[in-house]
Design an enzyme around this catalytic site. Sequence first.
Site, mmCIF file in Angstrom:
data_model
loop_
_atom_site.group_PDB
_atom_site.id
_atom_site.type_symbol
_atom_site.label_atom_id
_atom_site.label_comp_id
_atom_site.label_asym_id
_atom_site.label_seq_id
_atom_site.Cartn_x
_atom_site.Cartn_y
_atom_site.Cartn_z
ATOM 1 N N GLY A 126 37.201 26.056 21.988
ATOM 2 C CA GLY A 126 36.660 25.273 23.062
ATOM 3 C C GLY A 126 37.622 24.292 23.693
ATOM 4 C CG HIS A 127 39.312 21.049 21.463
ATOM 5 N ND1 HIS A 127 39.014 21.315 20.258
ATOM 6 C CD2 HIS A 127 38.720 19.827 21.601
ATOM 7 C CE1 HIS A 127 38.281 20.452 19.608
ATOM 8 N NE2 HIS A 127 38.068 19.404 20.357
ATOM 9 C CG MET A 180 37.505 12.506 18.269
ATOM 10 S SD MET A 180 36.190 11.477 17.270
ATOM 11 C CE MET A 180 35.067 12.926 16.861
ATOM 12 C CD GLN A 205 26.753 21.114 29.900
ATOM 13 O OE1 GLN A 205 27.182 20.305 30.429
ATOM 14 N NE2 GLN A 205 25.152 21.042 29.674
ATOM 15 C CE LYS A 206 30.216 21.303 20.494
ATOM 16 N NZ LYS A 206 29.785 20.155 19.823
ATOM 17 C CG ASP A 207 29.965 17.414 22.535
ATOM 18 O OD1 ASP A 207 29.338 17.516 21.761
ATOM 19 O OD2 ASP A 207 31.366 17.633 22.474
ATOM 20 C CG LEU A 230 43.292 20.416 19.240
ATOM 21 C CD1 LEU A 230 44.261 20.625 20.140
ATOM 22 C CD2 LEU A 230 42.166 19.608 19.811
ATOM 23 C CD GLN A 250 31.601 12.968 24.277
ATOM 24 O OE1 GLN A 250 31.355 12.267 23.098
ATOM 25 N NE2 GLN A 250 32.419 14.050 24.413
HETATM 26 O O1 PAF Z 1 33.767 14.649 22.074
HETATM 27 C C1 PAF Z 1 34.829 14.303 21.296
HETATM 28 O O2 PAF Z 1 35.578 14.785 20.714
HETATM 29 C C2 PAF Z 1 34.793 12.658 21.248
HETATM 30 O O3 PAF Z 1 33.600 12.032 21.376
HETATM 31 C C3 PAF Z 1 35.619 11.994 22.505
HETATM 32 C C4 PAF Z 1 35.238 12.451 23.931
HETATM 33 C C5 PAF Z 1 37.104 12.472 22.300
HETATM 34 C C6 PAF Z 1 35.652 10.473 22.165
HETATM 35 O O4 PAF Z 1 36.361 10.110 20.875
#
Ligand code: PAF
Length: 300
Positions: A39-40, A33, A153-155, A36, A158
Amino acid sequence: MTAPRVIHRADELAELIAGWKNAGDTIALIPTMGALHDGHLALVSRGRAECSRVVVSVFVNPLQFGVGEDFDRYPRTLGHDVQALDNLGVDVVFAPDVTDVYPDWPDTKPTIFAGPVGDTYEGQDRPGHFDGVLTVVSKLFDLVGCDKAVFGQKDAQQVFLVSQMAGHRARPVSISVVDTVRDTDGLALSSRNFYLSDTDRDSATALHRALVQVSGSLDGLPDGARREDVEAILASAEDDIRQDRRTLHYLDVVHRDTFMPFRGGGSAGVVVIVACSVGGVRLIDALDVTISGGTAQGGA
Ligand code: PAF
């Protein structure tokens, strides 16, 4: 290596992707999203290592935010994001308009449902959140035609739900999971850290401390330990979190392969998960732990 090409329109992306496929390229998608951070960039580096083409999507997905959440103020920093990806081997930054992702916006409703696990933990506090996440991730898989997608992995919840969804697709997408990148004091990097005041930023280190404390105590659990033993471990860490303007939402130990609460017993692959608001900012974190015959080995 050069600067990534920025594409806003789905049809322009489709044309480029068709050329890549014809040339036999494999494509990694890093869904983000934006806003950045390192981590990204770790996700990008995994994508680069595993595929010949890398697409980073930047899209603040309205479907995964509830009423009163931070959709409007979520940091939108596309210029900075594109610069941060310079020279990292990213081919495309895909930053679509909402109607490129959801042609029927604003009437769009989720089309993929997370099921019972989607109603627990993050999903219990944020109803419909994971339906929104799975819907957008599935759309992005279709638009990018990716072979792989990389998540942090933090999420952890998800990761669990996306992996399940990705495996059930007619054209499966393989999911790679990258260890959480942390500041030197343990705080997991997150775009929402941008909201924290200096004091709250320090206070937020309590999340990682709690994960480490729980992981260490799981280490001492004998084979045959029961849920009450796990709960005693959690209760002591919870007391520490509930201080200094922190509101605990949950702290638990769940099985890695089912995301159901760990009830004790013998060896298990588990994840310690936490969500906590600090100065009104909701943060989450997770630690992978392998319990084997009374010993636990922590991950990142
Ligand atoms: O983890 C995120 O940033 C969001 O949930 C994702 C996977 C980009 C979906 O919008």
